[in-house]
Design a protein around this motif. Structure first.
Motif, PDB file in Angstrom:
ATOM      1  N   VAL A   9       0.816  -1.215   0.000  1.00 39.41           N
ATOM      2  CA  VAL A   9       0.000   0.000   0.000  1.00 39.41           C
ATOM      3  C   VAL A   9       0.858   1.277   0.000  1.00 39.41           C
ATOM      4  CG1 VAL A   9      -0.279   0.117   2.517  1.00 39.41           C
ATOM      5  CG2 VAL A   9      -2.078   1.022   1.039  1.00 39.41           C
ATOM      6  N   GLU A  10       2.094   1.195   0.485  1.00 42.43           N
ATOM      7  CA  GLU A  10       2.961   2.385   0.567  1.00 42.43           C
ATOM      8  C   GLU A  10       3.775   2.630  -0.705  1.00 42.43           C
ATOM      9  OE1 GLU A  10       2.784   4.286   3.163  1.00 42.43           O
ATOM     10  OE2 GLU A  10       1.690   2.964   4.525  1.00 42.43           O
ATOM     11  N   GLY A  11       3.730   1.718  -1.697  1.00 46.35           N
ATOM     12  CA  GLY A  11       4.508   1.922  -2.919  1.00 46.35           C
ATOM     13  C   GLY A  11       5.226   0.649  -3.327  1.00 46.35           C
ATOM     14  N   GLY A  12       5.967   0.738  -4.460  1.00 46.82           N
ATOM     15  CA  GLY A  12       6.525  -0.500  -4.997  1.00 46.82           C
ATOM     16  C   GLY A  12       7.972  -0.420  -5.417  1.00 46.82           C
ATOM     17  N   LEU A  13       8.428  -1.539  -5.976  1.00 44.85           N
ATOM     18  CA  LEU A  13       9.815  -1.706  -6.412  1.00 44.85           C
ATOM     19  C   LEU A  13       9.836  -2.245  -7.828  1.00 44.85           C
ATOM     20  CD1 LEU A  13      11.047  -3.758  -3.302  1.00 44.85           C
ATOM     21  CD2 LEU A  13      11.369  -1.281  -3.663  1.00 44.85           C
ATOM     22  N   TYR A  14      10.859  -1.836  -8.612  1.00 47.66           N
ATOM     23  CA  TYR A  14      11.006  -2.354  -9.966  1.00 47.66           C
ATOM     24  C   TYR A  14      12.476  -2.660 -10.240  1.00 47.66           C
ATOM     25  CZ  TYR A  14      11.160  -2.591 -15.033  1.00 47.66           C
ATOM     26  OH  TYR A  14      11.380  -3.009 -16.317  1.00 47.66           O
ATOM     27  N   ARG A  15      12.712  -3.808 -10.839  1.00 47.15           N
ATOM     28  CA  ARG A  15      14.071  -4.141 -11.302  1.00 47.15           C
ATOM     29  C   ARG A  15      13.924  -5.042 -12.519  1.00 47.15           C
ATOM     30  NH1 ARG A  15      18.181  -8.128  -9.856  1.00 47.15           N
ATOM     31  NH2 ARG A  15      20.247  -7.210 -10.180  1.00 47.15           N
ATOM     32  N   ASP A  16      14.349  -4.537 -13.659  1.00 51.23           N
ATOM     33  CA  ASP A  16      14.140  -5.255 -14.924  1.00 51.23           C
ATOM     34  C   ASP A  16      14.796  -6.644 -14.919  1.00 51.23           C
ATOM     35  OD1 ASP A  16      13.147  -5.440 -17.569  1.00 51.23           O
ATOM     36  OD2 ASP A  16      15.216  -5.165 -18.285  1.00 51.23           O
ATOM     37  N   ARG A  17      15.943  -6.765 -14.262  1.00 57.09           N
ATOM     38  CA  ARG A  17      16.632  -8.058 -14.250  1.00 57.09           C
ATOM     39  C   ARG A  17      16.010  -9.042 -13.273  1.00 57.09           C
ATOM     40  NH1 ARG A  17      22.353  -6.471 -12.854  1.00 57.09           N
ATOM     41  NH2 ARG A  17      22.699  -8.707 -12.716  1.00 57.09           N
ATOM     42  N   GLY A  18      15.032  -8.577 -12.500  1.00 52.86           N
ATOM     43  CA  GLY A  18      14.356  -9.478 -11.562  1.00 52.86           C
ATOM     44  C   GLY A  18      14.709  -9.159 -10.122  1.00 52.86           C
ATOM     45  N   LEU A  19      13.703  -9.289  -9.246  1.00 54.08           N
ATOM     46  CA  LEU A  19      13.871  -9.012  -7.823  1.00 54.08           C
ATOM     47  C   LEU A  19      14.121 -10.316  -7.071  1.00 54.08           C
ATOM     48  CD1 LEU A  19      10.758  -6.689  -7.607  1.00 54.08           C
ATOM     49  CD2 LEU A  19      13.109  -5.904  -7.224  1.00 54.08           C
ATOM     50  N   ASP A  20      14.721 -10.183  -5.896  1.00 56.93           N
ATOM     51  CA  ASP A  20      14.952 -11.359  -5.056  1.00 56.93           C
ATOM     52  C   ASP A  20      13.977 -11.292  -3.867  1.00 56.93           C
ATOM     53  OD1 ASP A  20      15.785 -13.270  -3.314  1.00 56.93           O
ATOM     54  OD2 ASP A  20      17.796 -12.454  -3.015  1.00 56.93           O
ATOM     55  N   PRO A  21      12.872 -12.060  -3.912  1.00 54.39           N
ATOM     56  CA  PRO A  21      11.862 -11.953  -2.842  1.00 54.39           C
ATOM     57  C   PRO A  21      12.423 -12.209  -1.447  1.00 54.39           C
ATOM     58  CG  PRO A  21      10.979 -13.194  -4.686  1.00 54.39           C
ATOM     59  CD  PRO A  21      12.435 -12.989  -4.970  1.00 54.39           C
ATOM     60  N   GLU A  22      13.408 -13.092  -1.331  1.00 53.09           N
ATOM     61  CA  GLU A  22      13.966 -13.366   0.002  1.00 53.09           C
ATOM     62  C   GLU A  22      14.614 -12.117   0.590  1.00 53.09           C
ATOM     63  OE1 GLU A  22      16.589 -16.775   0.797  1.00 53.09           O
ATOM     64  OE2 GLU A  22      15.120 -17.909  -0.374  1.00 53.09           O
TER      65      GLU A  22
END
Ligand code: NAD
Length: 435
Positions: free
Chosen positions: A262-275
């Motif tokens: 709800v507070e905003g997001g993240l972007y990384r074209d090469r892919g994010l690491d959920p851990e």
């Protein structure tokens, strides 16, 4: 919210939630979908009219004591949309936007969802119009126990079985289970699902909705002839459903390029690491601020150039105002009702492949059904059994919906409604109209 005038108020007031614009509310969306399905399938008018209404709705006041001794009162709701195929089933939501119409819509969607999955439940939903973040843990427990007491006349393992939804979790389910059991004088694990394993919860329930969403994405990719490791995914909502879906999809080989809360997001074209994001979120409480990615807004996340978009937060985020800006090829609805009726038509006309909520997020209620069965039988399954049976049910449901959509030239949503509404209608006609 009503504050006792004799006692000082505590904490910040409820967050302001603007009402939905005309045509964008969950209830309008749910009714429009039902009406369209009724017309397409030639539904008997009497059954159609019956299904347009909730069977029963309970509005309660939930007074409870704050830590400073003052009293707060929030409105609470529990709605049974339909119980013709079995006991009512549906989550409990704590959110400032909760109101009767929203809960009615969510209950209606539960009715179709259970019927599509072939689960012998009707549809219910409940909630309290509260901003959970304003409450301490002790206040949350007192409020939950009072809400559970207020809806006691409706709930029970053979009547209505609540489960977690937005801002509720397994701890809250354990307080509801305990409140109900104290009133009965013995333990009744089957009154709620999504509770801890130590008191009769099912292995695999926690991640079931996310796992189901993943299966539905895989089924879609298979139909489209696209490999799992070829796709980029954006996920709106990093809670119980969206957060674990990010992890599962990442582990399966997809490139998760964007996530948000709800507070905003993240972007990384090469892919994010959920851990790594999980570790950051544990400290910061939100995904924003994670250093390994660019910051984006929730609006930007929805419009990102990606293969699969997974709205996993709230309803009404894709409307006629932004539907033509969605660049994803597939939208898999993990949230309930994220796309309004009008926006759905725009996406369909643009060739966006939409996997509808009543199919896509049915993993949660499917494993809730398993949990209820295990509680009643007092015989518990392994996690592998749970996951295998979940996958079998969801893939079969997907295939049925896909086939009907192909045969009759319908969207997946229209086909899913046709099957869900059709099964409920058949049960109505088989039982007959009382008296
Ligand atoms: P949750 O409370 O665990 O997480 C909700 C997430 O959405 C949080 O990250 C929150 O920050 C984010 N969010 C809230 N409002 C937002 C907004 N305006 N914009 C962007 N993000 C926002 O809830 P959940 O259980 O993960 O449920 C998410 C959705 O999935 C809901 O629509 C719910 O009805 C649906 N759903 C949940 C289940 C389940 O088993 N929990 C099952 C089926 C469907």
């Amino acid at each position: 919210m009503v504050v006792d005038p004799n006692e000082p108020a505590r904490g910040a007031p409820l967050a302001e939630v603007p009402p939905p614009r005309p045509g964008e509310s969950a209830w309008e969306t749910a009714l429009a979908q039902l009406d369209e399905a009724a017309e397409l399938m030639g539904l008997a008018p009497g059954v159609h009219e019956t299904l347009r209404h909730a069977k029963r709705a309970l509005i309660v006041s939930v007074p409870f004591r704050m830590d400073d001794g003052s009293t707060r009162v929030y409105p609470g709701y529990r709605v049974h949309h339909n119980v013709t195929r079995g006991p009512a089933k549906g989550g409990i939501r704590y959110h400032p936007s909760v109101g009767l119409d929203e809960v009615k819509a969510l209950a209606m969607w539960m009715t179709w969802k259970c019927a599509i999955a072939g689960i012998p439940f009707g549809g219910a939903k409940g909630g309290v119009a509260v901003d959970r973040k304003q409450l301490s843990r002790a206040e949350l427990e007192r409020m939950t126990r009072r809400y559970a007491s207020e809806i006691l006349p409706l709930i029970g393992p053979e009547r209505d079985i609540p489960a977690p939804d937005m801002n509720t979790d397994e701890e809250i389910m354990s307080w509801i289970m305990d409140t109900y059991s104290q009133n009965q004088g013995y333990s009744v694990p089957g009154v709620v699902t999504g509770k801890p394993v130590s008191i009769g919860g099912s292995k695999g329930r926690g991640g079931a909705t996310s796992r189901g969403v993943m299966y539905m994405i895989f089924s879609t990719l298979k139909k489209l002839g696209v490999g799992i490791d070829e796709v980029s995914v954006a996920i709106q909502g990093y809670g119980k459903v969206g957060g674990f879906a990010a992890q599962l999809l990442h582990d399966a080989g997809c490139r998760v390029v964007a996530v948000s809360d709800v507070e905003g997001g993240l972007y990384r074209d090469r892919g994010l690491d959920p851990e790594a994001i999980n570790r950051h979120k544990k400290e910061a409480g939100v995904v924003a601020g994670y250093v390994g990615a660019d910051g984006i807004t929730n609006e930007e996340l929805l419009e990102i150039d990606c293969d699969v978009l997974v709205p996993a937060a709230i309803e009404g985020v894709i409307t006629a105002r932004n539907a033509d800006k969605i660049r994803a090829k597939v939208v898999c609805e993990a949230a309930n009702g994220p796309i309004t009726f009008e926006a759905d038509k725009i996406l369909h006309d643009r060739g966006v492949f939409v996997v509808p909520d009543i199919l896509a997020n049915s993993g949660g209620v499917t494993v809730s059904y398993f949990e209820w069965v295990q509680d009643i039988q007092a015989y518990f399954w392994t996690e592998e059994e749970v996951n295998d049976r979940l996958r079998a049910i969801m893939e079969a449901a997907y295939e049925e919906v896909y086939q009907l959509a192909s045969d009759k030239n319908l969207s997946l949503r229209q086909a899913a409604h046709w099957i869900g509404v059709g099964r409920v209608a058949e049960a109505h006609l088989t039982r007959g109209l009382f008296p």
